[in-house]
Scaffold this motif. Structure first.
Motif, PDB file in Angstrom:
ATOM      1  N   GLU A 164      -2.889   2.249   8.075  1.00  0.00           N
ATOM      2  CA  GLU A 164      -2.806   1.597   9.399  1.00  0.00           C
ATOM      3  C   GLU A 164      -4.105   0.833   9.705  1.00  0.00           C
ATOM      4  O   GLU A 164      -4.074  -0.313  10.168  1.00  0.00           O
ATOM      5  CB  GLU A 164      -2.569   2.687  10.455  1.00  0.00           C
ATOM      6  CG  GLU A 164      -2.559   2.192  11.875  1.00  0.00           C
ATOM      7  CD  GLU A 164      -3.210   3.204  12.817  1.00  0.00           C
ATOM      8  OE1 GLU A 164      -3.857   2.764  13.769  1.00  0.00           O
ATOM      9  OE2 GLU A 164      -3.098   4.428  12.570  1.00  0.00           O
ATOM     10  N   ILE A 165      -5.241   1.440   9.391  1.00  0.00           N
ATOM     11  CA  ILE A 165      -6.536   0.768   9.644  1.00  0.00           C
ATOM     12  C   ILE A 165      -6.699  -0.425   8.704  1.00  0.00           C
ATOM     13  O   ILE A 165      -7.110  -1.511   9.124  1.00  0.00           O
ATOM     14  CB  ILE A 165      -7.714   1.762   9.467  1.00  0.00           C
ATOM     15  CG1 ILE A 165      -7.610   2.875  10.509  1.00  0.00           C
ATOM     16  CG2 ILE A 165      -9.051   1.038   9.601  1.00  0.00           C
ATOM     17  CD1 ILE A 165      -8.537   4.063  10.231  1.00  0.00           C
ATOM     18  N   MET A 166      -6.340  -0.240   7.423  1.00  0.00           N
ATOM     19  CA  MET A 166      -6.446  -1.343   6.458  1.00  0.00           C
ATOM     20  C   MET A 166      -5.603  -2.538   6.897  1.00  0.00           C
ATOM     21  O   MET A 166      -6.011  -3.695   6.782  1.00  0.00           O
ATOM     22  CB  MET A 166      -5.979  -0.887   5.072  1.00  0.00           C
ATOM     23  CG  MET A 166      -6.940   0.088   4.404  1.00  0.00           C
ATOM     24  SD  MET A 166      -6.238   0.746   2.889  1.00  0.00           S
ATOM     25  CE  MET A 166      -6.388  -0.664   1.788  1.00  0.00           C
ATOM     26  N   LEU A 204       0.835  -1.206   0.000  1.00  0.00           N
ATOM     27  CA  LEU A 204       0.000   0.000   0.000  1.00  0.00           C
ATOM     28  C   LEU A 204       0.871   1.258   0.000  1.00  0.00           C
ATOM     29  O   LEU A 204       0.569   2.241  -0.655  1.00  0.00           O
ATOM     30  CB  LEU A 204      -0.925  -0.003   1.220  1.00  0.00           C
ATOM     31  CG  LEU A 204      -1.972  -1.120   1.222  1.00  0.00           C
ATOM     32  CD1 LEU A 204      -2.585  -1.292   2.607  1.00  0.00           C
ATOM     33  CD2 LEU A 204      -3.058  -0.831   0.201  1.00  0.00           C
ATOM     34  N   ALA A 214      -3.420  -7.214   0.738  1.00  0.00           N
ATOM     35  CA  ALA A 214      -3.310  -5.792   1.121  1.00  0.00           C
ATOM     36  C   ALA A 214      -3.972  -4.855   0.118  1.00  0.00           C
ATOM     37  O   ALA A 214      -4.647  -3.908   0.495  1.00  0.00           O
ATOM     38  CB  ALA A 214      -1.839  -5.414   1.301  1.00  0.00           C
ATOM     39  N   MET A 215      -3.778  -5.126  -1.158  1.00  0.00           N
ATOM     40  CA  MET A 215      -4.266  -4.213  -2.208  1.00  0.00           C
ATOM     41  C   MET A 215      -5.680  -4.581  -2.678  1.00  0.00           C
ATOM     42  O   MET A 215      -6.104  -4.141  -3.753  1.00  0.00           O
ATOM     43  CB  MET A 215      -3.320  -4.253  -3.406  1.00  0.00           C
ATOM     44  CG  MET A 215      -1.901  -3.833  -3.100  1.00  0.00           C
ATOM     45  SD  MET A 215      -1.670  -2.075  -3.250  1.00  0.00           S
ATOM     46  CE  MET A 215      -1.773  -1.873  -5.025  1.00  0.00           C
ATOM     47  N   ASP A 216      -6.383  -5.400  -1.907  1.00  0.00           N
ATOM     48  CA  ASP A 216      -7.718  -5.871  -2.312  1.00  0.00           C
ATOM     49  C   ASP A 216      -7.693  -6.447  -3.730  1.00  0.00           C
ATOM     50  O   ASP A 216      -8.387  -5.954  -4.636  1.00  0.00           O
ATOM     51  CB  ASP A 216      -8.748  -4.742  -2.215  1.00  0.00           C
ATOM     52  CG  ASP A 216      -9.079  -4.402  -0.772  1.00  0.00           C
ATOM     53  OD1 ASP A 216     -10.002  -5.001  -0.213  1.00  0.00           O
ATOM     54  OD2 ASP A 216      -8.345  -3.575  -0.198  1.00  0.00           O
ATOM     55  N   SER A 268      -2.675   6.990   8.049  1.00  0.00           N
ATOM     56  CA  SER A 268      -3.761   6.609   8.972  1.00  0.00           C
ATOM     57  C   SER A 268      -4.715   5.619   8.311  1.00  0.00           C
ATOM     58  O   SER A 268      -5.212   4.692   8.960  1.00  0.00           O
ATOM     59  CB  SER A 268      -4.517   7.851   9.434  1.00  0.00           C
ATOM     60  OG  SER A 268      -4.952   8.609   8.316  1.00  0.00           O
ATOM     61  N   THR A 269      -4.965   5.782   7.008  1.00  0.00           N
ATOM     62  CA  THR A 269      -5.840   4.843   6.282  1.00  0.00           C
ATOM     63  C   THR A 269      -5.152   3.485   6.173  1.00  0.00           C
ATOM     64  O   THR A 269      -5.767   2.439   6.413  1.00  0.00           O
ATOM     65  CB  THR A 269      -6.148   5.389   4.859  1.00  0.00           C
ATOM     66  OG1 THR A 269      -6.574   6.742   4.951  1.00  0.00           O
ATOM     67  CG2 THR A 269      -7.224   4.566   4.180  1.00  0.00           C
ATOM     68  N   GLU A 299      -6.778  -8.973  10.994  1.00  0.00           N
ATOM     69  CA  GLU A 299      -7.924  -9.561  11.693  1.00  0.00           C
ATOM     70  C   GLU A 299      -8.587 -10.627  10.818  1.00  0.00           C
ATOM     71  O   GLU A 299      -8.967 -11.699  11.295  1.00  0.00           O
ATOM     72  CB  GLU A 299      -8.927  -8.445  12.045  1.00  0.00           C
ATOM     73  CG  GLU A 299     -10.168  -8.915  12.784  1.00  0.00           C
ATOM     74  CD  GLU A 299      -9.884  -9.430  14.180  1.00  0.00           C
ATOM     75  OE1 GLU A 299      -8.989  -8.871  14.839  1.00  0.00           O
ATOM     76  OE2 GLU A 299     -10.554 -10.405  14.594  1.00  0.00           O
ATOM     77  N   LEU A 300      -8.684 -10.335   9.511  1.00  0.00           N
ATOM     78  CA  LEU A 300      -9.318 -11.281   8.578  1.00  0.00           C
ATOM     79  C   LEU A 300      -8.618 -12.640   8.562  1.00  0.00           C
ATOM     80  O   LEU A 300      -9.259 -13.668   8.384  1.00  0.00           O
ATOM     81  CB  LEU A 300      -9.277 -10.717   7.151  1.00  0.00           C
ATOM     82  CG  LEU A 300     -10.360  -9.737   6.741  1.00  0.00           C
ATOM     83  CD1 LEU A 300     -10.037  -9.177   5.370  1.00  0.00           C
ATOM     84  CD2 LEU A 300     -11.711 -10.409   6.729  1.00  0.00           C
ATOM     85  N   LYS A 325      -4.758  -3.382   9.927  1.00  0.00           N
ATOM     86  CA  LYS A 325      -5.409  -4.068  11.051  1.00  0.00           C
ATOM     87  C   LYS A 325      -6.590  -4.916  10.572  1.00  0.00           C
ATOM     88  O   LYS A 325      -6.808  -6.016  11.067  1.00  0.00           O
ATOM     89  CB  LYS A 325      -5.860  -3.039  12.092  1.00  0.00           C
ATOM     90  CG  LYS A 325      -4.699  -2.473  12.886  1.00  0.00           C
ATOM     91  CD  LYS A 325      -5.148  -1.490  13.932  1.00  0.00           C
ATOM     92  CE  LYS A 325      -3.924  -1.017  14.724  1.00  0.00           C
ATOM     93  NZ  LYS A 325      -4.195   0.127  15.569  1.00  0.00           N
ATOM     94  N   ILE A 326      -7.337  -4.385   9.599  1.00  0.00           N
ATOM     95  CA  ILE A 326      -8.479  -5.154   9.055  1.00  0.00           C
ATOM     96  C   ILE A 326      -7.972  -6.450   8.423  1.00  0.00           C
ATOM     97  O   ILE A 326      -8.512  -7.540   8.651  1.00  0.00           O
ATOM     98  CB  ILE A 326      -9.264  -4.313   8.014  1.00  0.00           C
ATOM     99  CG1 ILE A 326     -10.019  -3.160   8.702  1.00  0.00           C
ATOM    100  CG2 ILE A 326     -10.238  -5.184   7.220  1.00  0.00           C
ATOM    101  CD1 ILE A 326     -10.676  -2.160   7.731  1.00  0.00           C
ATOM    102  N   LYS A 327      -6.900  -6.354   7.631  1.00  0.00           N
ATOM    103  CA  LYS A 327      -6.376  -7.532   6.918  1.00  0.00           C
ATOM    104  C   LYS A 327      -5.846  -8.580   7.901  1.00  0.00           C
ATOM    105  O   LYS A 327      -6.053  -9.780   7.725  1.00  0.00           O
ATOM    106  CB  LYS A 327      -5.284  -7.121   5.923  1.00  0.00           C
ATOM    107  CG  LYS A 327      -5.787  -6.243   4.802  1.00  0.00           C
ATOM    108  CD  LYS A 327      -6.721  -7.001   3.885  1.00  0.00           C
ATOM    109  CE  LYS A 327      -7.735  -6.124   3.175  1.00  0.00           C
ATOM    110  NZ  LYS A 327      -7.192  -5.210   2.211  1.00  0.00           N
ATOM    111  N   THR A 382     -15.808 -15.084   0.835  1.00  0.00           N
ATOM    112  CA  THR A 382     -16.234 -13.790   1.340  1.00  0.00           C
ATOM    113  C   THR A 382     -15.960 -12.662   0.346  1.00  0.00           C
ATOM    114  O   THR A 382     -16.753 -11.748   0.217  1.00  0.00           O
ATOM    115  CB  THR A 382     -15.575 -13.464   2.689  1.00  0.00           C
ATOM    116  OG1 THR A 382     -14.186 -13.680   2.581  1.00  0.00           O
ATOM    117  CG2 THR A 382     -16.093 -14.320   3.801  1.00  0.00           C
TER     118      THR A 382
END
Lengths: 267, 105
Positions: A123-125, A111, A161-163, A120-121, A131-132, A127-129, A194
């Motif tokens: 960092e959140i992404m 990213l 990471a890059m969807d 900041s974006t 967690e997944l 954490k989401i990845k 998913t």
């Protein structure tokens, strides 16, 4: 984004790859449908790793084409090729995490390299990845502090990471104990279901194939010898497929005779 | 598909209507719109997501940033009629219960 699950997302047409005089891939042709888990199965030396390298753009074939989302990936150069590669996630066999930076930084790396997103974006992404893939809370760990299974999961998080629309896995359960390996299989399936991810998995592990495959493509000596559902391949009368599925070893006596004939010129 | 963002301000609510695809390339636009709207909003900040065809994790992360900013400025932050693709990604990210979601605009 409206998607047709039957349309091919990858089309491989008559792919030929040679290392010097040796033909490693010999006219390989198949299609991967959008949203499926497509397993490339084969023994050592079958050409599956070379095929994967071509699919992700690390190598170019001697002839033939690879179309990704209808675009000719093999002849593409420069920015177009880079843009298309951004839609592809790759999960390497050894996870290929950078040991000098944290797990979170490893996941964030693509990213930071390829987007203009704010820290900041990202960092959140990240954490989401994490967690997944079941690694919530480990972003500050170093890769060396993770178990083998956790490293694989972190590698999957980075590939995600890059969807991406397509994710490639190289021997995802290699080197893991059966329970941890089964957990990776569940994760691969979960990611596909998913996110409707199209997944291409190179493996030689039959238990993994049973757990994840929609379509199985069997390679032998650089050629596709069977393609279809696992059930279809199990019913196939091709001798190599039967041998592979039955885990029958090569006939050493026949090989010895061939060796003796080659050496002596006598029948 | 490009992203279209419209902002409508009333006495008790600032509505940011989003239509199109929210992805790695367009989410910075949404971030800018949301983070600019929050501090000066008269009442709550509502992000209308009914016209979103596609959202990826950068879009979800942007909404989280909006929520964080709203908390910091003591404002309510509401997602309005998220389209099915948005709800799906929120659920997958385990963030569907983090946001206040309004199903009527």
């Amino acid at each position: 984004m409206m998607t047709d699950t039957h349309e091919p997302i990858i089309e491989v047409e008559n792919l030929v790859v040679r290392y010097g005089e040796h033909t490693v891939l010999d006219g390989v042709t198949f299609q991967v449908r959008r949203g499926e888990v497509f397993v490339i199965l084969g023994g050592s030396g079958s050409g599956k790793t070379t095929l994967l390298r071509n699919l992700v753009g690390l190598m170019r074939p001697d002839s033939g084409r690879i179309l990704i989302k209808g675009e000719d990936f093999t002849s593409m150069n420069g920015d177009d090729r880079i843009e298309l590669r951004k839609k592809i996630g790759m999960c390497f066999q050894g996870s290929a995490l950078l040991n000098s930076i944290s797990v979170g930084e490893n996941v964030a790396l693509p990213l930071r390299e390829h987007t203009k997103l704010e820290d900041s974006t990202i960092e959140i992404m990240t954490k989401i990845k994490l967690e997944l893939v079941g690694l919530g809370g480990v972003e500050d760990y170093l890769p060396s502090e993770l178990s083998g299974g956790m490293k694989k999961r972190a590698g999957i998080a980075r590939a995600m990471a890059m969807d991406p629309e397509i994710i490639f896995y190289d021997e995802p359960s290699a080197g893991l104990d059966p329970i941890v390996g089964a957990g990776i299989d569940v994760l691969i399936r979960k990611m596909q279901e998913t996110f409707q991810l199209s997944s291409v998995v190179v493996t030689h592990e039959m238990e993994s194939v049973k757990a994840i495959a929609d379509t199985v493509c069997m390679l032998q000596g650089g050629r596709v010898v069977g393609i279809g559902s696992l059930e279809e391949l199990e019913r196939a009368d091709h001798p190599y497929i039967q041998q592979f599925f039955a885990r029958r070893p090569y006939d050493e006596e026949a090989e010895d005779s061939a060796y003796a004939r080659a050496l002596t010129g006598l029948d | 598909m490009a992203l279209n963002i419209e902002r409508k301000v009333s006495s008790d609510e600032t509505v940011i209507s989003v239509a199109g695809d929210v992805d790695l390339y367009t989410s910075p636009e949404l971030r800018k719109a949301v983070l600019e709207a929050v501090p000066g909003a008269a009442g709550r900040v509502a992000v209308d997501l009914s016209g979103v065809n596609y959202i990826d994790s950068s879009g979800i992360a942007t909404l989280v940033e909006g929520l964080r900013s709203a908390h910091k400025h003591d404002k309510a932050f509401v997602l309005v009629t998220p389209s099915p693709p948005v709800m799906q990604v929120l659920e997958l990210s385990k963030l569907d219960n983090v946001f206040e979601v309004r199903t009527t605009s």
